[in-house]
Design a protein around this motif. Structure first.
Motif, PDB file in Angstrom:
ATOM      1  N   LEU A 144       0.816  -1.211   0.000  1.00 45.66           N
ATOM      2  CA  LEU A 144       0.000   0.000   0.000  1.00 45.66           C
ATOM      3  C   LEU A 144       0.850   1.263   0.000  1.00 45.66           C
ATOM      4  O   LEU A 144       0.403   2.304  -0.485  1.00 45.66           O
ATOM      5  N   SER A 145       2.071   1.189   0.509  1.00 43.28           N
ATOM      6  CA  SER A 145       2.977   2.348   0.437  1.00 43.28           C
ATOM      7  C   SER A 145       3.292   2.661  -1.020  1.00 43.28           C
ATOM      8  O   SER A 145       3.457   3.831  -1.392  1.00 43.28           O
ATOM      9  N   GLU A 146       3.360   1.648  -1.855  1.00 46.87           N
ATOM     10  CA  GLU A 146       3.595   1.819  -3.290  1.00 46.87           C
ATOM     11  C   GLU A 146       2.413   2.533  -3.933  1.00 46.87           C
ATOM     12  O   GLU A 146       2.587   3.399  -4.804  1.00 46.87           O
ATOM     13  N   VAL A 147       1.223   2.168  -3.516  1.00 45.89           N
ATOM     14  CA  VAL A 147       0.009   2.811  -4.022  1.00 45.89           C
ATOM     15  C   VAL A 147       0.000   4.286  -3.639  1.00 45.89           C
ATOM     16  O   VAL A 147      -0.264   5.165  -4.472  1.00 45.89           O
ATOM     17  N   GLU A 148       0.296   4.581  -2.376  1.00 43.30           N
ATOM     18  CA  GLU A 148       0.290   5.969  -1.895  1.00 43.30           C
ATOM     19  C   GLU A 148       1.324   6.810  -2.622  1.00 43.30           C
ATOM     20  O   GLU A 148       1.105   7.996  -2.889  1.00 43.30           O
ATOM     21  N   GLU A 149       2.442   6.192  -2.957  1.00 43.70           N
ATOM     22  CA  GLU A 149       3.534   6.928  -3.599  1.00 43.70           C
ATOM     23  C   GLU A 149       3.312   7.136  -5.095  1.00 43.70           C
ATOM     24  O   GLU A 149       3.674   8.177  -5.646  1.00 43.70           O
ATOM     25  N   LEU A 150       2.686   6.165  -5.754  1.00 47.37           N
ATOM     26  CA  LEU A 150       2.633   6.185  -7.214  1.00 47.37           C
ATOM     27  C   LEU A 150       1.274   6.529  -7.813  1.00 47.37           C
ATOM     28  O   LEU A 150       1.201   7.178  -8.851  1.00 47.37           O
ATOM     29  N   ALA A 151       0.201   6.079  -7.180  1.00 49.13           N
ATOM     30  CA  ALA A 151      -1.100   6.073  -7.865  1.00 49.13           C
ATOM     31  C   ALA A 151      -1.766   7.439  -7.921  1.00 49.13           C
ATOM     32  O   ALA A 151      -1.842   8.146  -6.921  1.00 49.13           O
ATOM     33  N   ASP A 152      -2.248   7.786  -9.116  1.00 47.99           N
ATOM     34  CA  ASP A 152      -3.124   8.953  -9.260  1.00 47.99           C
ATOM     35  C   ASP A 152      -4.551   8.591  -8.885  1.00 47.99           C
ATOM     36  O   ASP A 152      -5.280   9.412  -8.321  1.00 47.99           O
ATOM     37  N   GLU A 153      -4.939   7.356  -9.212  1.00 47.81           N
ATOM     38  CA  GLU A 153      -6.277   6.891  -8.862  1.00 47.81           C
ATOM     39  C   GLU A 153      -6.210   5.446  -8.387  1.00 47.81           C
ATOM     40  O   GLU A 153      -5.384   4.657  -8.858  1.00 47.81           O
ATOM     41  N   VAL A 154      -7.108   5.116  -7.475  1.00 43.98           N
ATOM     42  CA  VAL A 154      -7.287   3.754  -6.996  1.00 43.98           C
ATOM     43  C   VAL A 154      -8.587   3.210  -7.592  1.00 43.98           C
ATOM     44  O   VAL A 154      -9.610   3.896  -7.594  1.00 43.98           O
ATOM     45  N   ILE A 155      -8.525   1.996  -8.103  1.00 40.92           N
ATOM     46  CA  ILE A 155      -9.726   1.300  -8.570  1.00 40.92           C
ATOM     47  C   ILE A 155      -9.865   0.066  -7.688  1.00 40.92           C
ATOM     48  O   ILE A 155      -9.053  -0.866  -7.776  1.00 40.92           O
ATOM     49  N   TYR A 156     -10.868   0.085  -6.822  1.00 42.82           N
ATOM     50  CA  TYR A 156     -11.041  -1.003  -5.856  1.00 42.82           C
ATOM     51  C   TYR A 156     -12.155  -1.925  -6.328  1.00 42.82           C
ATOM     52  O   TYR A 156     -13.302  -1.508  -6.489  1.00 42.82           O
ATOM     53  N   LEU A 157     -11.783  -3.184  -6.585  1.00 48.67           N
ATOM     54  CA  LEU A 157     -12.753  -4.175  -7.032  1.00 48.67           C
ATOM     55  C   LEU A 157     -13.218  -5.023  -5.864  1.00 48.67           C
ATOM     56  O   LEU A 157     -12.421  -5.388  -4.989  1.00 48.67           O
ATOM     57  N   LEU A 158     -14.496  -5.341  -5.877  1.00 46.35           N
ATOM     58  CA  LEU A 158     -15.097  -6.159  -4.835  1.00 46.35           C
ATOM     59  C   LEU A 158     -16.191  -7.006  -5.468  1.00 46.35           C
ATOM     60  O   LEU A 158     -17.107  -6.462  -6.106  1.00 46.35           O
ATOM     61  N   ASP A 159     -16.049  -8.309  -5.352  1.00 45.83           N
ATOM     62  CA  ASP A 159     -17.051  -9.234  -5.909  1.00 45.83           C
ATOM     63  C   ASP A 159     -17.327  -8.970  -7.385  1.00 45.83           C
ATOM     64  O   ASP A 159     -18.478  -9.004  -7.839  1.00 45.83           O
ATOM     65  N   GLY A 160     -16.272  -8.698  -8.148  1.00 44.70           N
ATOM     66  CA  GLY A 160     -16.423  -8.555  -9.587  1.00 44.70           C
ATOM     67  C   GLY A 160     -16.972  -7.230 -10.070  1.00 44.70           C
ATOM     68  O   GLY A 160     -17.258  -7.054 -11.248  1.00 44.70           O
ATOM     69  N   LYS A 161     -17.129  -6.266  -9.142  1.00 48.11           N
ATOM     70  CA  LYS A 161     -17.616  -4.938  -9.502  1.00 48.11           C
ATOM     71  C   LYS A 161     -16.669  -3.882  -8.955  1.00 48.11           C
ATOM     72  O   LYS A 161     -15.902  -4.136  -8.025  1.00 48.11           O
ATOM     73  N   ILE A 162     -16.730  -2.685  -9.532  1.00 52.19           N
ATOM     74  CA  ILE A 162     -15.920  -1.590  -9.019  1.00 52.19           C
ATOM     75  C   ILE A 162     -16.633  -0.970  -7.823  1.00 52.19           C
ATOM     76  O   ILE A 162     -17.705  -0.378  -7.961  1.00 52.19           O
ATOM     77  N   ARG A 205      -5.223   6.397   7.299  1.00 46.21           N
ATOM     78  CA  ARG A 205      -4.222   5.510   6.706  1.00 46.21           C
ATOM     79  C   ARG A 205      -4.889   4.572   5.719  1.00 46.21           C
ATOM     80  O   ARG A 205      -5.988   4.046   5.967  1.00 46.21           O
ATOM     81  N   LEU A 206      -4.199   4.349   4.597  1.00 46.91           N
ATOM     82  CA  LEU A 206      -4.772   3.548   3.525  1.00 46.91           C
ATOM     83  C   LEU A 206      -5.039   2.108   3.975  1.00 46.91           C
ATOM     84  O   LEU A 206      -6.081   1.535   3.648  1.00 46.91           O
ATOM     85  N   GLU A 207      -4.121   1.541   4.722  1.00 48.43           N
ATOM     86  CA  GLU A 207      -4.314   0.151   5.139  1.00 48.43           C
ATOM     87  C   GLU A 207      -5.562  -0.008   6.009  1.00 48.43           C
ATOM     88  O   GLU A 207      -6.270  -1.012   5.932  1.00 48.43           O
ATOM     89  N   ARG A 208      -5.865   1.001   6.824  1.00 47.18           N
ATOM     90  CA  ARG A 208      -7.068   0.937   7.661  1.00 47.18           C
ATOM     91  C   ARG A 208      -8.335   1.125   6.821  1.00 47.18           C
ATOM     92  O   ARG A 208      -9.361   0.506   7.086  1.00 47.18           O
ATOM     93  N   ALA A 209      -8.253   1.976   5.806  1.00 42.10           N
ATOM     94  CA  ALA A 209      -9.398   2.163   4.919  1.00 42.10           C
ATOM     95  C   ALA A 209      -9.714   0.873   4.168  1.00 42.10           C
ATOM     96  O   ALA A 209     -10.882   0.475   4.045  1.00 42.10           O
ATOM     97  N   ILE A 210      -8.664   0.208   3.667  1.00 40.32           N
ATOM     98  CA  ILE A 210      -8.850  -1.056   2.953  1.00 40.32           C
ATOM     99  C   ILE A 210      -9.412  -2.121   3.895  1.00 40.32           C
ATOM    100  O   ILE A 210     -10.315  -2.885   3.541  1.00 40.32           O
ATOM    101  N   ALA A 211      -8.887  -2.168   5.118  1.00 40.69           N
ATOM    102  CA  ALA A 211      -9.378  -3.141   6.098  1.00 40.69           C
ATOM    103  C   ALA A 211     -10.850  -2.908   6.411  1.00 40.69           C
ATOM    104  O   ALA A 211     -11.628  -3.861   6.558  1.00 40.69           O
ATOM    105  N   LYS A 212     -11.255  -1.650   6.476  1.00 40.25           N
ATOM    106  CA  LYS A 212     -12.655  -1.334   6.790  1.00 40.25           C
ATOM    107  C   LYS A 212     -13.580  -1.816   5.672  1.00 40.25           C
ATOM    108  O   LYS A 212     -14.662  -2.354   5.944  1.00 40.25           O
ATOM    109  N   ILE A 213     -13.162  -1.635   4.417  1.00 39.63           N
ATOM    110  CA  ILE A 213     -13.965  -2.116   3.293  1.00 39.63           C
ATOM    111  C   ILE A 213     -14.118  -3.635   3.371  1.00 39.63           C
ATOM    112  O   ILE A 213     -15.213  -4.185   3.190  1.00 39.63           O
ATOM    113  N   THR A 214     -13.017  -4.317   3.654  1.00 43.98           N
ATOM    114  CA  THR A 214     -13.045  -5.781   3.753  1.00 43.98           C
ATOM    115  C   THR A 214     -13.947  -6.237   4.883  1.00 43.98           C
ATOM    116  O   THR A 214     -14.710  -7.210   4.745  1.00 43.98           O
TER     117      THR A 214
END
Length: 241
Positions: free
Chosen positions: A186-204, A221-230
């Motif tokens: 996720l540090s790579e995502v924070e450093e590089l990404a202009d946009e995040v596309i989060y897929l869940l169950d085959g949908k965006i 923090r990104l890792e906590r945001a991702i954990a919350k979605i999960t």
């Protein structure tokens, strides 16, 4: 420009992509995130032409990729694991690809960039995993493609080579390339990404900046945001049961 229009894909009874729509523009880095089985790999393989869709279209620069293999000449792909013909050395592999592609190439600058001058005539089977991944990087960049796709590109790389790769990706972005990235770092995502596309169950589930994703989940923090979605997904599944 990549336009994905309402695509569906099933493997037997398992529906993996369920009406995915997304548009990716030149000069941006898009990070694909999502839990295992969310459809990330299938979506990437669909763009690469390795999966036949059940429905929908993928357009690159306005042209449908179906029955149009030539578009692949404009894509550089760096998979997570470098698999090469074991009996070849690095230069033999590069020459073979040049003979197949018949396009201008600039492999010399990337051989120097990743400091592989002393490995050119060594059998690929005798190279370490990290060195093979650097060879993988050379093959990805050497034909100067307009679209770059990276699947866990830092796997096996030492810290210095990892930094070099990230710097190179950012340089390609500045040239107006369209860049797709899948990573668990996720540090790579924070450093590089202009946009995040989060897929869940085959949908965006989400598309936007890292800041917008953090705001949507009320996290810092990104890792906590991702954990919350999960966790939300897991809670819904329990309710259904």
């Amino acid at each position: 420009m990549i336009e994905i229009q309402h695509i569906y894909k099933s493997f037997g009874k398992l529906q993996v992509l369920k009406g995915v729509n997304v548009r990716m523009e030149p000069g941006k880095i898009y990070a694909f995130l999502g839990p295992n089985g969310s459809g990330k790999t299938t979506l990437i393989k669909s763009i690469l032409g390795l999966v036949n869709l059940d429905a929908g279209e993928i357009l690159i620069n306005g042209q449908n990729i179906k029955h149009n293999w030539q578009y692949k000449n404009g894509i550089g792909y760096m998979p997570q694991i470098a698999r090469f013909p074991e009996n070849l050395n690095m230069m033999e592999l590069i020459r073979m690809l040049k003979d197949i592609r018949k396009m201008p190439s600039c492999e010399e600058q990337y051989i120097r960039y990743f400091e592989l001058e002393n490995f050119q005539n060594k059998a690929l089977k005798n190279l370490s995993g990290g060195t093979r991944q650097k060879v993988n990087a050379i093959l990805t960049f050497m034909f100067n493609p307009d679209i770059l796709i990276f699947d866990e590109p830092s796997a096996g790389l030492d810290p210095v080579s990892h930094i070099k790769l990230k710097d190179l990706i950012l340089q390609e972005k500045e040239k107006g390339k369209t860049i797709l990235l899948t990573t668990h770092m996720l540090s790579e995502v924070e450093e590089l990404a202009d946009e995040v596309i989060y897929l869940l169950d085959g949908k965006i589930y989400f598309q936007g900046t890292v800041s917008e994703l953090l705001y949507s989940q009320d996290e810092l923090r990104l890792e906590r945001a991702i954990a919350k979605i999960t966790q939300k997904k897991t809670a819904k599944e329990r309710i259904k049961v």
